[in-house]
Design a protein around this motif. Sequence first.
Motif, PDB file in Angstrom:
ATOM      1  N   LYS A   1       4.558   0.533   5.647  1.00  0.00           N
ATOM      2  CA  LYS A   1       4.605  -0.606   6.123  1.00  0.00           C
ATOM      3  C   LYS A   1       3.141  -1.186   6.688  1.00  0.00           C
ATOM      4  O   LYS A   1       2.809  -2.339   6.304  1.00  0.00           O
ATOM      5  N   SER A   2       2.222  -0.086   7.224  1.00  0.00           N
ATOM      6  CA  SER A   2       0.940  -0.231   7.582  1.00  0.00           C
ATOM      7  C   SER A   2       0.190   0.964   7.530  1.00  0.00           C
ATOM      8  O   SER A   2       0.733   1.856   7.741  1.00  0.00           O
TER       9      SER A   2
ATOM     10  N   LEU B   1       5.930   3.554   8.893  1.00  0.00           N
ATOM     11  CA  LEU B   1       6.764   3.439   7.656  1.00  0.00           C
ATOM     12  C   LEU B   1       7.861   1.986   8.033  1.00  0.00           C
ATOM     13  O   LEU B   1       7.629   1.605   9.409  1.00  0.00           O
ATOM     14  N   GLN B   2       8.442   1.634   7.291  1.00  0.00           N
ATOM     15  CA  GLN B   2       9.337   0.479   7.523  1.00  0.00           C
ATOM     16  C   GLN B   2      10.456   0.753   8.594  1.00  0.00           C
ATOM     17  O   GLN B   2      10.760   0.084   9.114  1.00  0.00           O
ATOM     18  N   SER B   3      10.699   1.896   8.629  1.00  0.00           N
ATOM     19  CA  SER B   3      11.526   2.545   9.585  1.00  0.00           C
ATOM     20  C   SER B   3      11.213   2.451  10.984  1.00  0.00           C
ATOM     21  O   SER B   3      11.801   2.446  12.039  1.00  0.00           O
TER      22      SER B   3
ATOM     23  N   VAL C   1       0.378  -0.032   0.924  1.00  0.00           N
ATOM     24  CA  VAL C   1       1.371  -0.720   1.516  1.00  0.00           C
ATOM     25  C   VAL C   1       2.555  -1.349   0.741  1.00  0.00           C
ATOM     26  O   VAL C   1       2.190  -1.538  -0.415  1.00  0.00           O
ATOM     27  N   GLY C   2       3.901  -0.723   1.028  1.00  0.00           N
ATOM     28  CA  GLY C   2       5.007  -1.043   0.087  1.00  0.00           C
ATOM     29  C   GLY C   2       5.269   0.254  -0.951  1.00  0.00           C
ATOM     30  O   GLY C   2       6.472   0.302  -1.652  1.00  0.00           O
TER      31      GLY C   2
END
Length: 86
Positions: free
Chosen positions: A32-33, A43-45, A62-63
């Motif tokens: 995520k960043s 992470l996106q989590s 990122v991604g």
Amino acid sequence: MTVRRILPGLLVSTLFAASALAAPLSTTGVVKSIDQAKDDIVLQSGETFTLPTKFNFKKLKVGETVKITYVKQGNKMVASKVEAMK
């Protein structure tokens, strides 16, 4: 029971417990960043991992989906390896 009989068992138990606590864990997720100043990625989590100081951040995007091998040190998750998943 004598100390000579108890001590070896106690030492073995302590060693097994310590090695279980320090066993590396792994997870996968989408980046995520990336914060190079703090040496960490999120992470996106929502999980945040601290990376080694000399980590090559150019390898991360990122991604991107990554697999992270890490150990828990107190409240921190300290990464020892970060691999891009294909």
